[in-house]
Design a protein around this motif. Sequence first.
Motif, short mmCIF file in Angstrom:
data_model
loop_
_atom_site.label_atom_id
_atom_site.label_comp_id
_atom_site.label_asym_id
_atom_site.label_seq_id
_atom_site.Cartn_x
_atom_site.Cartn_y
_atom_site.Cartn_z
N UNK A 1 59.63 25.70 23.64
CA UNK A 1 58.62 26.72 23.37
C UNK A 1 58.49 27.62 24.59
N UNK A 2 58.11 28.86 24.33
CA UNK A 2 57.93 29.82 25.41
C UNK A 2 56.52 29.71 25.97
N UNK A 3 56.42 29.74 27.28
CA UNK A 3 55.10 29.71 27.91
C UNK A 3 54.47 31.08 27.78
N UNK A 4 53.20 31.11 27.47
CA UNK A 4 52.49 32.38 27.31
C UNK A 4 51.65 32.63 28.55
N UNK A 5 51.78 33.81 29.11
CA UNK A 5 51.02 34.15 30.31
C UNK A 5 49.70 34.81 29.92
N UNK A 6 48.63 34.35 30.52
CA UNK A 6 47.32 34.97 30.31
C UNK A 6 46.97 35.87 31.48
N UNK A 7 47.95 36.14 32.34
CA UNK A 7 47.69 37.01 33.49
C UNK A 7 47.37 38.42 33.01
N UNK A 8 46.40 39.03 33.66
CA UNK A 8 46.01 40.39 33.31
C UNK A 8 46.40 41.33 34.44
N UNK A 9 46.85 42.48 34.05
CA UNK A 9 47.18 43.50 35.05
C UNK A 9 45.92 44.30 35.32
N UNK A 10 45.55 44.39 36.58
CA UNK A 10 44.35 45.12 36.97
C UNK A 10 44.78 46.32 37.80
N UNK A 78 39.62 63.66 50.33
CA UNK A 78 40.41 62.44 50.16
C UNK A 78 40.74 62.31 48.68
N UNK A 79 42.03 62.29 48.34
CA UNK A 79 42.38 62.18 46.92
C UNK A 79 42.05 60.80 46.37
N UNK A 80 42.00 60.71 45.06
CA UNK A 80 41.86 59.41 44.41
C UNK A 80 43.10 58.59 44.74
N UNK A 81 42.94 57.28 44.65
CA UNK A 81 44.11 56.41 44.77
C UNK A 81 44.18 55.52 43.54
N UNK A 82 45.39 55.24 43.13
CA UNK A 82 45.65 54.32 42.03
C UNK A 82 46.51 53.21 42.61
#
Length: 93
Positions: A1-10, A78-82
């Motif tokens: 079975x494939x492991x499912x990641x619950x990691x969220x990208x912030x 100062x510009x925004x940063x992402x």
Amino acid sequence: SLARSDARVVTVIVPPSAQCSGTPTYPASERASGVHGVVALRVGISPDGGVATPEILSSPGKPFSDAALEALKNCTLTPATVDGVPAPSLIEM
């Protein structure tokens, strides 16, 4: 079975800012008339912090607009940063 990641990208976004020294010079041509008011600007900020596109949103007249644009030269933008990377930005002031 494939492991499912619950990691969220912030994504971390920091808004642009402006630090200005002093206030615009009151237009000498308007002193006697008693005209006063507020100038609202929308300023495009390039990723390096430079002024890309200043736009007058409202003003009681051209002398006030000119004074506000001149005062903008005394601002540090100062510009925004992402995610820590400077990005083209807009700020209203």
